[in-house]
Design a protein around this motif. Sequence first.
Motif, PDB file in Angstrom:
ATOM      1  N   ARG A 135      -9.398   8.510  -8.913  1.00 22.34           N
ATOM      2  CA  ARG A 135      -8.646   7.272  -8.717  1.00 22.34           C
ATOM      3  C   ARG A 135      -8.642   6.786  -7.258  1.00 22.34           C
ATOM      4  N   LYS A 136      -9.710   7.039  -6.546  1.00 24.16           N
ATOM      5  CA  LYS A 136      -9.765   6.637  -5.139  1.00 24.16           C
ATOM      6  C   LYS A 136      -9.651   5.116  -4.978  1.00 24.16           C
ATOM      7  N   ARG A 137     -10.245   4.379  -5.915  1.00 20.82           N
ATOM      8  CA  ARG A 137     -10.177   2.926  -5.807  1.00 20.82           C
ATOM      9  C   ARG A 137      -8.738   2.435  -5.970  1.00 20.82           C
ATOM     10  N   VAL A 138      -8.013   3.024  -6.926  1.00 17.89           N
ATOM     11  CA  VAL A 138      -6.615   2.645  -7.151  1.00 17.89           C
ATOM     12  C   VAL A 138      -5.777   2.970  -5.921  1.00 17.89           C
ATOM     13  N   VAL A 139      -5.947   4.179  -5.395  1.00 12.20           N
ATOM     14  CA  VAL A 139      -5.193   4.620  -4.226  1.00 12.20           C
ATOM     15  C   VAL A 139      -5.468   3.706  -3.035  1.00 12.20           C
ATOM     16  N   HIS A 140      -6.744   3.444  -2.781  1.00 12.97           N
ATOM     17  CA  HIS A 140      -7.109   2.621  -1.627  1.00 12.97           C
ATOM     18  C   HIS A 140      -6.557   1.203  -1.753  1.00 12.97           C
ATOM     19  N   GLU A 141      -6.670   0.624  -2.934  1.00 12.63           N
ATOM     20  CA  GLU A 141      -6.166  -0.729  -3.149  1.00 12.63           C
ATOM     21  C   GLU A 141      -4.651  -0.786  -2.954  1.00 12.63           C
TER      22      GLU A 141
ATOM     23  N   LEU B 197      -2.758   1.191  -1.135  1.00 15.97           N
ATOM     24  CA  LEU B 197      -2.425   1.387   0.276  1.00 15.97           C
ATOM     25  C   LEU B 197      -2.730   0.149   1.113  1.00 15.97           C
ATOM     26  N   VAL B 198      -3.885  -0.429   0.900  1.00 17.15           N
ATOM     27  CA  VAL B 198      -4.280  -1.608   1.678  1.00 17.15           C
ATOM     28  C   VAL B 198      -3.329  -2.772   1.422  1.00 17.15           C
ATOM     29  N   THR B 199      -2.934  -2.943   0.163  1.00 16.04           N
ATOM     30  CA  THR B 199      -2.053  -4.053  -0.186  1.00 16.04           C
ATOM     31  C   THR B 199      -0.635  -3.834   0.342  1.00 16.04           C
ATOM     32  N   THR B 200      -0.187  -2.588   0.336  1.00 10.02           N
ATOM     33  CA  THR B 200       1.173  -2.279   0.778  1.00 10.02           C
ATOM     34  C   THR B 200       1.297  -2.283   2.287  1.00 10.02           C
ATOM     35  N   PHE B 201       0.239  -1.868   2.982  1.00 15.14           N
ATOM     36  CA  PHE B 201       0.278  -1.767   4.444  1.00 15.14           C
ATOM     37  C   PHE B 201      -0.819  -2.634   5.076  1.00 15.14           C
ATOM     38  N   PRO B 202      -0.713  -3.957   4.957  1.00 18.01           N
ATOM     39  CA  PRO B 202      -1.756  -4.826   5.527  1.00 18.01           C
ATOM     40  C   PRO B 202      -1.837  -4.747   7.046  1.00 18.01           C
ATOM     41  N   GLU B 203      -0.763  -4.264   7.671  1.00 16.60           N
ATOM     42  CA  GLU B 203      -0.739  -4.177   9.129  1.00 16.60           C
ATOM     43  C   GLU B 203      -1.489  -2.958   9.656  1.00 16.60           C
ATOM     44  N   LYS B 204      -1.856  -2.015   8.805  1.00 13.56           N
ATOM     45  CA  LYS B 204      -2.513  -0.780   9.248  1.00 13.56           C
ATOM     46  C   LYS B 204      -4.030  -0.946   9.300  1.00 13.56           C
ATOM     47  N   SER B 205      -4.634  -0.223  10.220  1.00 13.15           N
ATOM     48  CA  SER B 205      -6.090  -0.275  10.379  1.00 13.15           C
ATOM     49  C   SER B 205      -6.772   0.516   9.265  1.00 13.15           C
ATOM     50  N   ALA B 206      -8.070   0.344   9.143  1.00 15.85           N
ATOM     51  CA  ALA B 206      -8.840   1.068   8.127  1.00 15.85           C
ATOM     52  C   ALA B 206      -8.743   2.574   8.343  1.00 15.85           C
ATOM     53  N   GLU B 207      -8.748   3.012   9.599  1.00 13.26           N
ATOM     54  CA  GLU B 207      -8.642   4.445   9.885  1.00 13.26           C
ATOM     55  C   GLU B 207      -7.261   4.986   9.525  1.00 13.26           C
ATOM     56  N   GLU B 208      -6.223   4.212   9.772  1.00 16.08           N
ATOM     57  CA  GLU B 208      -4.871   4.635   9.396  1.00 16.08           C
ATOM     58  C   GLU B 208      -4.740   4.751   7.883  1.00 16.08           C
ATOM     59  N   ILE B 209      -5.340   3.812   7.163  1.00 12.25           N
ATOM     60  CA  ILE B 209      -5.314   3.866   5.695  1.00 12.25           C
ATOM     61  C   ILE B 209      -6.043   5.110   5.195  1.00 12.25           C
ATOM     62  N   ARG B 210      -7.202   5.410   5.771  1.00 10.84           N
ATOM     63  CA  ARG B 210      -7.966   6.607   5.369  1.00 10.84           C
ATOM     64  C   ARG B 210      -7.178   7.878   5.669  1.00 10.84           C
ATOM     65  N   ASP B 211      -6.454   7.891   6.777  1.00 11.88           N
ATOM     66  CA  ASP B 211      -5.653   9.062   7.127  1.00 11.88           C
ATOM     67  C   ASP B 211      -4.543   9.289   6.103  1.00 11.88           C
TER      68      ASP B 211
ATOM     69  N   GLU C 274      -4.589   8.233   3.041  1.00 14.68           N
ATOM     70  CA  GLU C 274      -5.283   8.572   1.795  1.00 14.68           C
ATOM     71  C   GLU C 274      -5.622  10.052   1.740  1.00 14.68           C
ATOM     72  N   ARG C 275      -6.187  10.599   2.807  1.00 14.95           N
ATOM     73  CA  ARG C 275      -6.537  12.018   2.828  1.00 14.95           C
ATOM     74  C   ARG C 275      -5.285  12.895   2.727  1.00 14.95           C
ATOM     75  N   LYS C 276      -4.238  12.519   3.454  1.00 14.83           N
ATOM     76  CA  LYS C 276      -2.990  13.286   3.389  1.00 14.83           C
ATOM     77  C   LYS C 276      -2.383  13.234   1.992  1.00 14.83           C
ATOM     78  N   PHE C 277      -2.500  12.060   1.342  1.00 13.34           N
ATOM     79  CA  PHE C 277      -1.983  11.937  -0.021  1.00 13.34           C
ATOM     80  C   PHE C 277      -2.692  12.899  -0.967  1.00 13.34           C
ATOM     81  N   TYR C 278      -4.014  12.957  -0.895  1.00 12.75           N
ATOM     82  CA  TYR C 278      -4.744  13.840  -1.813  1.00 12.75           C
ATOM     83  C   TYR C 278      -4.457  15.315  -1.527  1.00 12.75           C
ATOM     84  N   ARG C 279      -4.242  15.674  -0.273  1.00 17.01           N
ATOM     85  CA  ARG C 279      -3.847  17.049   0.026  1.00 17.01           C
ATOM     86  C   ARG C 279      -2.483  17.347  -0.590  1.00 17.01           C
ATOM     87  N   HIS C 280      -1.585  16.378  -0.471  1.00 18.44           N
ATOM     88  CA  HIS C 280      -0.248  16.560  -1.066  1.00 18.44           C
ATOM     89  C   HIS C 280      -0.343  16.626  -2.588  1.00 18.44           C
ATOM     90  N   LEU C 281      -1.154  15.758  -3.191  1.00 19.19           N
ATOM     91  CA  LEU C 281      -1.300  15.756  -4.647  1.00 19.19           C
ATOM     92  C   LEU C 281      -1.830  17.094  -5.143  1.00 19.19           C
TER      93      LEU C 281
END
Length: 304
Positions: A53-59, A61-75, A77-84
């Motif tokens: 579900r990477k596409r769902v997660v990324h979408e 995050l991007v929609t919820t945090f439009p102020e964050k950079s692409a690298e912040e979103i990826r960070d 995302e990675r932390k979320f999957y570790r937590h999951l």
Amino acid sequence: MSSYEDKYTRGQKIGAWWLMAGCKVIGWLPYWFLYHCFAPFIYFVMYRLLGYRKRVVHENLVTTFPEKSAEEIRDIERKFYRHLSEIVVDTLDLASMRHKEVMHRLEIVNLEEHKEATEGKDWIAALGHYGSWEYFCGYGLHDKRSTAVGVYHPLKNKAFDLFYRRMRQHIGADPTPMKLLLRRLVVAKREGERFVVGLIADQAPPKNYEVEHWYNFLGRPTAFFAGMEHICAKFGTPVYYLDLDKVKPGHYSGRFVRIYDGVEEVAEHDITQRYADALSDTIRRRPELWLWSHKRWKQQPKSN
């Protein structure tokens, strides 16, 4: 076995038994192996190999945090999957975890204050898919005055559905399907049984659900089930939001925050909006701990 288990077939019960047996084997493994070897392996398979579900997660995050950079979103995302991956371990481990350990895994920092405030009362514990929510099923181990009624929506896979029921019962909860909740609470009232209703209220209603109101949640119009409002209206039940934080893998700290006292006159839908606001604040504090893989906004208001 409870009469509710008569609804399952023999094959489904056997499937649930094997799931429980496998979890008990996993439960024998030491903490360091589960969270520092097994969880990273799950992370690799889920995130790196399968891209669950990477596409769902990324979408989301991007929609919820439009102020964050692409690298912040990826960070995040990675932390979320570790937590999951650690949530998966938590759930497997819970199936055979000793009660003393369950209580240790979730510390309620204002427990005594909260017990005093709810003395002699029924109440609602409002949670989200945040942290490791299944640990709350063991709340009755902390406070034996009330029955912890865990509300859930039955799974399509009935073997897994029965497994989750038995896992929750193992740590002291009374798992109750949403459609049977009001009946369960009416019986409890009639028999003088005290209850605390655990509502994980951030799940998305199905497409055929008639949306009564659109709430502001994480800056977006969002549909919620109306169950919390209906229970409060019928029983005058106080609502306490469980504000969670993660201490380390498998260990959480929470604080109950009252968002409705049961007697205050409130506008329609206001209680649910208070819950949505509280959960939004928690998520923005540590976004990686919320279930971003959920298709939370699959329903949107129709444009005029």
